[in-house]
Scaffold this motif. Sequence first.
Motif, mmCIF file in Angstrom:
data_model
loop_
_atom_site.group_PDB
_atom_site.id
_atom_site.type_symbol
_atom_site.label_atom_id
_atom_site.label_comp_id
_atom_site.label_asym_id
_atom_site.label_seq_id
_atom_site.Cartn_x
_atom_site.Cartn_y
_atom_site.Cartn_z
ATOM 1 N N GLU A 287 3.148 -2.035 -15.098
ATOM 2 C CA GLU A 287 4.358 -2.623 -14.329
ATOM 3 C C GLU A 287 4.113 -2.061 -12.999
ATOM 4 O O GLU A 287 4.387 -3.133 -12.070
ATOM 5 C CB GLU A 287 5.461 -1.420 -15.040
ATOM 6 N N LYS A 288 3.642 -0.974 -12.620
ATOM 7 C CA LYS A 288 3.468 -0.741 -11.118
ATOM 8 C C LYS A 288 2.495 -1.565 -10.525
ATOM 9 O O LYS A 288 2.708 -1.906 -9.324
ATOM 10 C CB LYS A 288 3.318 0.845 -10.803
ATOM 11 N N LEU A 289 1.349 -1.629 -11.112
ATOM 12 C CA LEU A 289 0.244 -2.686 -10.353
ATOM 13 C C LEU A 289 0.831 -4.031 -10.554
ATOM 14 O O LEU A 289 0.706 -4.444 -9.303
ATOM 15 C CB LEU A 289 -1.054 -2.579 -11.531
ATOM 16 N N GLU A 290 1.480 -4.447 -11.222
ATOM 17 C CA GLU A 290 1.954 -5.906 -11.338
ATOM 18 C C GLU A 290 3.140 -5.869 -10.199
ATOM 19 O O GLU A 290 3.123 -6.934 -9.311
ATOM 20 C CB GLU A 290 2.497 -6.113 -12.671
ATOM 21 N N LYS A 291 3.998 -4.891 -9.962
ATOM 22 C CA LYS A 291 4.923 -5.093 -8.966
ATOM 23 C C LYS A 291 4.418 -5.009 -7.523
ATOM 24 O O LYS A 291 4.949 -5.635 -6.605
ATOM 25 C CB LYS A 291 5.925 -3.990 -9.036
ATOM 26 N N SER A 292 3.142 -4.281 -7.566
ATOM 27 C CA SER A 292 2.621 -4.456 -6.209
ATOM 28 C C SER A 292 1.750 -5.544 -6.060
ATOM 29 O O SER A 292 1.341 -5.790 -4.880
ATOM 30 C CB SER A 292 1.586 -3.285 -5.904
ATOM 31 N N GLY A 293 1.848 -6.576 -6.913
ATOM 32 C CA GLY A 293 1.160 -7.731 -6.617
ATOM 33 C C GLY A 293 -0.330 -7.890 -7.263
ATOM 34 O O GLY A 293 -1.136 -8.811 -6.800
ATOM 35 N N ILE A 294 -0.729 -6.764 -8.072
ATOM 36 C CA ILE A 294 -1.957 -6.714 -8.689
ATOM 37 C C ILE A 294 -1.895 -7.390 -10.134
ATOM 38 O O ILE A 294 -1.147 -6.919 -11.017
ATOM 39 C CB ILE A 294 -2.669 -5.543 -8.757
ATOM 40 N N ARG A 295 -2.581 -8.613 -10.492
ATOM 41 C CA ARG A 295 -2.539 -9.010 -11.578
ATOM 42 C C ARG A 295 -3.473 -8.325 -12.566
ATOM 43 O O ARG A 295 -4.747 -8.084 -12.066
ATOM 44 C CB ARG A 295 -2.809 -10.528 -11.559
ATOM 45 N N VAL A 296 -3.216 -7.786 -13.621
ATOM 46 C CA VAL A 296 -4.035 -7.224 -14.633
ATOM 47 C C VAL A 296 -4.306 -7.870 -15.863
ATOM 48 O O VAL A 296 -3.200 -8.221 -16.422
ATOM 49 C CB VAL A 296 -3.388 -5.742 -14.976
ATOM 50 N N LEU A 309 -8.865 -6.965 -12.645
ATOM 51 C CA LEU A 309 -7.655 -6.805 -11.562
ATOM 52 C C LEU A 309 -7.956 -7.988 -10.589
ATOM 53 O O LEU A 309 -9.125 -8.187 -10.001
ATOM 54 C CB LEU A 309 -7.766 -5.571 -10.661
ATOM 55 N N THR A 310 -6.959 -8.861 -10.236
ATOM 56 C CA THR A 310 -7.018 -9.815 -9.245
ATOM 57 C C THR A 310 -5.866 -9.783 -8.348
ATOM 58 O O THR A 310 -4.915 -9.419 -8.673
ATOM 59 C CB THR A 310 -7.018 -11.386 -9.758
ATOM 60 N N THR A 311 -6.388 -9.920 -7.122
ATOM 61 C CA THR A 311 -4.955 -10.011 -6.300
ATOM 62 C C THR A 311 -5.201 -10.499 -4.640
ATOM 63 O O THR A 311 -6.607 -10.816 -4.298
ATOM 64 C CB THR A 311 -4.708 -8.289 -5.855
ATOM 65 N N ASP A 312 -4.449 -10.707 -3.951
ATOM 66 C CA ASP A 312 -4.602 -11.423 -2.651
ATOM 67 C C ASP A 312 -4.232 -10.380 -1.419
ATOM 68 O O ASP A 312 -3.117 -9.727 -1.897
ATOM 69 C CB ASP A 312 -3.824 -12.673 -2.201
ATOM 70 N N LEU A 326 -2.906 1.566 -7.005
ATOM 71 C CA LEU A 326 -4.305 1.695 -7.735
ATOM 72 C C LEU A 326 -4.334 3.299 -8.062
ATOM 73 O O LEU A 326 -4.771 3.638 -8.808
ATOM 74 C CB LEU A 326 -5.452 1.059 -6.946
ATOM 75 N N GLN A 327 -4.308 4.071 -6.834
ATOM 76 C CA GLN A 327 -4.437 5.397 -6.919
ATOM 77 C C GLN A 327 -3.393 6.157 -7.945
ATOM 78 O O GLN A 327 -3.749 7.110 -8.554
ATOM 79 C CB GLN A 327 -4.165 6.206 -5.515
ATOM 80 N N ASN A 328 -2.258 5.453 -8.001
ATOM 81 C CA ASN A 328 -1.353 6.134 -8.890
ATOM 82 C C ASN A 328 -1.615 5.793 -10.182
ATOM 83 O O ASN A 328 -0.903 6.304 -11.355
ATOM 84 C CB ASN A 328 0.074 5.684 -8.486
#
Lengths: 342, 330
Positions: A287-296, A309-312, A326-328
């Motif tokens: 959830e948190k990764l996705e919310k920050s814009g990182i697709r998992v 992981l993919t992101t811009d 990511l650190q969290n």
Amino acid sequence: MILLCFAHRAEAEAFFVEKDFRPDNRLKNFYKSSSGEEFLLITGEGPYSALSKISSVLSFEKTFSKIINFGTAGALGNQYEKLDVFSIRTAYLAESSEALPQFKSFPLQVIEGLPKIDCITSTQRIKDPKLKHHLSSFADVVDRELWSIGFAAKESKIPLYAIKIISDATEDLDFCQDVKNNSFKLSSLLLKAYFNLFTNEKQKTKDELFERVVSLSDFYFSTSQKRSLKKYLSETEITWTELERLIKKIHIEENNKANAKKLLETLSEFSSPEFHQLRNKVKGFMEKLEKSGIRVSHDQTFESPSLKLTTDIKSLQDLNCKVQALQNFSYRDWEDFINGDL
Amino acid sequence: MFNKVFVEKDLVNKSHTQDVLKKIRFNELITIDRYDNIFEKVKKPYLQKRDNLNLFLAKKRGEIVKEAPDAYGLGKEKHFYFIHAYNCIYECEYCYLQGYFNSPDIVWFLNHDEIIKKIDGTSKTHPNSWFHAGEFSDSLAVSHFTNEIPTYHEYFKGNSTAKLELRTKSSNTRALESLEPLSNLFVTFSLSPKEVAKSIDKKASPIKQRLKAIKRLHLLGFKIGIHLDPIVIENCWEKSYQELIEDLSNHIPISEISFISIGVVRFTKDVFLQFSKNYPSSNIRTSTFVKSFDNKFRYPKPIRSNALRLVRELLTHYGANPTNIYECME
């Protein structure tokens, strides 16, 4: 609609008398009842003729909900008597003058209320008692067309039933003449069995349940969603009452596509609560990764803990936000989860 | 019980064959040259075992003793299984035989002397090996008809370095009760929670009966093994396993069980297709299944690892020695 198949016109005589079958000009020896609910096909004798005829019909008429083969069969064991009527359970094939059994077989839908036996379709007429004895290791009766109808029905995914009447016992050698002389009697018995067993059938099939759901006005199902719906209905053996209960639980929106999605999610949970729970856990992790814009994306089989992981990165602030996310993220917890710590 | 019984002509006059024929019920007896001229020559649907089951009395030819796959048994010794029968009178929904043979008909091989000769040869090449019966059939269910247990008992009594496992879901211990327990003979029972067994171990002995059989043999001095395999995840499965293991501990001290295998339900592709066709309303909910590391269909790893860990913890809680527990086919 129902397709009724016979090898010979004489076997179907009582059906022609009882029902108003008219030729269907699309194929010779193919008939349609006046109600439009039943079609009748004379396949001709022998598995090759039957396969050719039934394949032709199924190529242009795709609306059959069931196929029923009616016909005479020769007994391969002494326990059967002339005019006994049976539902066929499995269709086998014997080829060549040596009646060599072929591996491929087709299970049929059995008809409650009739004794069940197995039938072997032969490419040759079987008169030799030695060959009858040889075939009796594999089946109870021998005919000339059922296996081919089974082959075509399976290809078209149409349920197949067969009602066979014993026309000749094991020791009868001149059975062809006997069958000719008694054809109307044999045909009448087949018609009687058909009336008794099929005309009052009321059980809702899964297809009917499916049709009922997709016709609900609050739901719109895409093609792939229809496939999923069919899968869930088939897996769960759910009844209409249970389904209605699930539908009532859904908060219906104006958007019919969203309603269909919700119904499928509810059915998924109904069909497999553990998997549903697993997916919710995964959602929680990501959830948190996705919310920050990182697709998992993760291994869909859950065999490996690897993640992709993919992101811009759009700005320095965006980068910092993603690094923080990511650190969290606890990869150790994810690994433990994959290893069964639920 | 059987529709047709086919007997190979070389066996028809043997006394063992006649003994078997006297004990079973059937409609028709047919003498044949070889069972494999008929068995599996056509694809006979699996569920015909319910109302059209045939029996073959035959001689096993070709490979009789086969090496078992990895993770089959406990320890580092070699594991082999020997073939004394094909197919089973029970109808367990998850059974791999439904996708293994092309017929549910049962074959009982009666050339036990030759089978023992092969076991002996293998045992000499691989001392301290295990020999398992019950890979293709339950090893005790019909032993009162087939009467081969004393023959195998006799061999293993004189060959204490080779170990014999008789694997069963029955409570039919009659053949063993008149024999002396051996240090290298292990009678092993597959168990599931009683409600699960009732719904999916069709025709097999109820769990209550299997537990009684375990107690009976244990009191007689026989070594007992347990297979908690296949574990099926259904509603409240944790509680069901807790109850099962507690129930088991009331029949035999868990610490005195020689070994316990644990495994989660799994299917090869062929078996999975057959299972889905044969048991569309099964309580084994396969919509969760994924293709796993060895291409078999299983629960996703988090679910099955969690299940295995929990069952292992329960067993140790009730006194099992952790080194006597192994995960089967994981």
